[in-house]
Structure formats: C-alpha cells, structure tokens
Scaffold this active site. Structure first.
Site, PDB file in Angstrom:
ATOM      1  CG  HIS A 114      -2.131  -0.849   0.952  1.00  0.00           C
ATOM      2  ND1 HIS A 114      -3.291  -0.519   0.695  1.00  0.00           N
ATOM      3  CD2 HIS A 114      -2.245  -2.397   1.298  1.00  0.00           C
ATOM      4  CE1 HIS A 114      -4.187  -1.717   0.525  1.00  0.00           C
ATOM      5  NE2 HIS A 114      -3.508  -2.645   0.715  1.00  0.00           N
ATOM      6  CB  SER A 174      -8.215  -6.810 -11.903  1.00  0.00           C
ATOM      7  OG  SER A 174      -7.425  -6.234 -10.859  1.00  0.00           O
ATOM      8  CD  GLU A 180      -8.144  -2.154 -10.892  1.00  0.00           C
ATOM      9  OE1 GLU A 180      -8.424  -2.240  -9.654  1.00  0.00           O
ATOM     10  OE2 GLU A 180      -7.340  -2.785 -11.272  1.00  0.00           O
ATOM     11  CG  ASP A 236      -2.205  -4.334  -8.773  1.00  0.00           C
ATOM     12  OD1 ASP A 236      -1.108  -4.388  -7.932  1.00  0.00           O
ATOM     13  OD2 ASP A 236      -3.355  -4.163  -8.506  1.00  0.00           O
TER      14      ASP A 236
END
Length: 376
Positions: A25, A120, A152, A164
């Site tokens: 994160h 994803s 997203e 990602d």
C-alpha cells in the site's frame, strides 16, 4: 477463438499477474515498491467484430461465461461484473480521443482470481494492448498504466494505485521491479541466485473495494494532519517514522497505525533494495517478515488464514521470509525460500495448512517473467 468465431484471431496478447514482494500500500502514497511479474498471465485473442454494428462479444474460456455489450452504451457499469474492467478501458480511451472499433475476443487466464496476484491488472493490460492495436494507436507505457488505474478508480470503483499495472507492463525475466511512484521511474533488480518464491493461496477470497478505500482515506487523513506540523508533507512518502511517532498524539489511533505501516514499508523497500545489492538474502527475508507483522498489527489487512501460512513457513527448512502479498484481506502469502528446498517446502506447506485449518490449498512456485506484450 477459431472454434468460437470461425476465423483466426488478428491480435494476440498476454499480460502477467504480479507479486508484491515489499511495499504494501505504498504506491498511492508516492512511495516505492519491490514487485515481480510472474509467469502466470492473461492471454487474449481478438479480431474486429463479426456481429451487429457496435456490438462486442467477449468469452472467458476458464468458466465459459460470455459478455455482450454495445460500445454506444457504456455509461453504466454492472456492479461486480468482470466486463467492467474492459468497458472501463474503452471509456478511458474515449476520454483521450481514441475510438475503438467493435471486436470479438476470447480470454484465457492463468492468474488466480481474487488472490492478490492482480488478475484484474493482467486483464486490463492484455486487453488494452488489444484495444490500442484495434484502434491503430500507440501510447507510452506509463499512460497505459494510468488508463488501467483510471478504469479501476472511475469505472470499477476501487481507489487503487498504479503498482499492479506498472508491474504487469515492466516485468523482466529473472528480475524484481523497483518502482518509484513519486517520479514514476522503474528499475529492475536481479533476483538472487539460489532462491525461489512459493505462493500459497489462503482460499479466502476478497472484494477489496470498501476495505481498500477506508485505508486509503486513513492515509490521506494522516497527510492532512501531518502537513500542519510539517508544511513540506505532500504524501506519506515525505514522513519519517520518527516524525510520525512525534505526532502520534495528533492522530486518531487507527490513522496513526495505518500511516505507521506505510511509512515503515517505504523504509523496508529501500533497505531491501540495498540488501539485495549486497547479496544479503537473509536480511531481505527478515524485512519481508517485518512487513507481514506490520500488516497484522498496523494496517490490519491480513487474516487468520494468511497468518497461519506465514507461521507454518517459519517452521520449514529453506524458509527465508514470508508475508501477505497484494491488497490483503485474504488472497495469498508469498514465501522467499532457498531453491534447493522449494519443492519440499511447497508440499510441506500444503500438508500442514490442510492439517491445521482443514483447507486444501495449492502452493505454487513462481518465476519472474517478462511484462505485457503483443504476440506474433
């Protein structure tokens, strides 16, 4: 594709999933991350549409599901539907003045779903390469990553960072990816010889949207409060652990813990990069373990099943370090192990997890692979 549509595809693409090795994160806090593109990927075959004008047909070979949608009616996402990751890309391309013709496509993915390996982003980047080819356009890699993120953020409704997509695009075989999300630079860091990654799926599936958004909002709140004390603070990247501890009384307890995790992670990434440069793989493994402890105690994005996998790993020959990987709240643990012990470690981890939790998992060895690409 030929079986479904009666013609050969005109475009083939692949894009890998990723493992987050250190830097949990930190991307949306303008921090740094060490990740790796894995040898499991989304593969897409596509061609201009054969159906009615404006109509797209997409088939997922894994479960046999299909989606039909009209390029002229993309204003309303279907909650929880995987086609949102395709439609959102098209919407973002439209915002950039790029018109995509209708198409037919077949998907085949080997990245585990909802397991922290970013299936994803693999879908987004593989599909984006197809869409750009259909539109006869090229974009820089960073813009491609930002399109996936915007998909997203705006269409799917998850406030994700860029990690990602960058990892899926910029992978290099045999290397980790060091990404700096302040200046958007990427370097590759060789993976030490004699080591391997074992990935174990906890079988706890997650929907990140609500939990992810809460934690991102906590980080943003911490920045607002800390900026009053240290005017130069623009993101948690600008805060030291000592500054954060000195301001603890000003922060709500939950916000302090969330920020402590992120600030500590940024330190661990930099220390980990230096450890790899020196060949200190034992020290690197300890940093992975510290990262997981912080996920448990400060960010609270682990879960009992992931904690159990990490604890089991600590008892096995060849163990160097382990942690949760990805957004959290389920998904996978990633284990750094000595390669000579990797296969035995993999089997022992599966057996012990079944015995202790009653859950049958599949652990897998992952190799570092190349990033997203069009295929001949």
């Amino acid at each position: 594709f030929q079986e479904k549509f009666g013609i050969f595809p005109e475009i083939l693409s692949r894009a890998p999933g990723r493992l987050e090795i250190l830097g949990n994160h930190t991307d949306y806090n303008e921090g740094t991350v060490l990740s790796v593109a894995v040898d499991r990927a989304m593969h897409i075959a596509a061609a201009p549409a054969s159906g009615p004008p404006g109509q797209c047909l997409v088939i997922d070979l894994i479960d046999g599901s299909c989606r039909i949608f009209d390029l002229r009616a993309l204003d309303r996402p279907c909650a929880g539907d995987w086609s949102n990751y395709i439609k959102g890309l098209i919407v973002e391309l439209h915002r950039r003045g790029i018109q995509v013709p209708a198409f037919d496509a077949v998907l085949y993915g080997t990245v585990p779903l909802s397991a922290g390996m970013s299936s994803s982003a693999a879908l987004e980047m593989a599909m984006l390469l197809v869409l750009l080819k259909l539109a006869d356009k090229e974009l820089p890699w960073l813009e491609c990553a930002k399109i996936g993120q915007a998909c997203e953020n705006h269409y799917v409704g998850a406030k994700t960072g860029l990690l990602d997509q960058v990892s899926s695009l910029k992978g290099k075989k045999g290397n980790l990816i060091y990404s700096d999300f302040r200046n958007y630079t990427v370097d590759n860091v060789p993976i030490p010889e004699g080591t391997a990654f074992v990935v174990a799926d906890s079988k706890v599936k997650h929907n990140l949207t609500n939990e992810y958004n809460e934690r991102r909002e906590a980080c943003e709140e911490a920045v607002r409060i800390l900026a009053d004390v240290h005017p130069g603070v623009k993101a948690l990247r600008d805060v030291t652990v000592q500054q954060l501890r000195d301001a603890e009384a000003l922060l709500p307890p939950v916000v302090f813990r969330r920020a402590l995790h992120v600030v500590g992670e940024i330190d661990r990434v930099e220390n980990g990069r230096e450890a790899l440069r020196k060949g200190d793989i034992v020290g690197f493994g300890k940093l992975m373990q510290e990262s997981h402890s912080s996920s448990m105690e400060n960010f609270e994005n682990s879960c009992p099943e992931i904690d159990r996998l990490v604890e089991i790993g600590q008892t096995l020959p060849g163990y160097l370090g382990a942690r949760i990987s990805g957004g959290g709240f389920g998904g996978i643990s990633v284990h750094l192990v000595r390669s000579q012990d990797a296969q035995n470690y993999q089997k022992a981890l599966e057996e012990a997890y079944l015995e202790q939790s009653g859950i049958q998992t599949t652990a897998m060895l992952c190799q570092a692979g190349d990033g997203a690409q069009l295929l001949n």
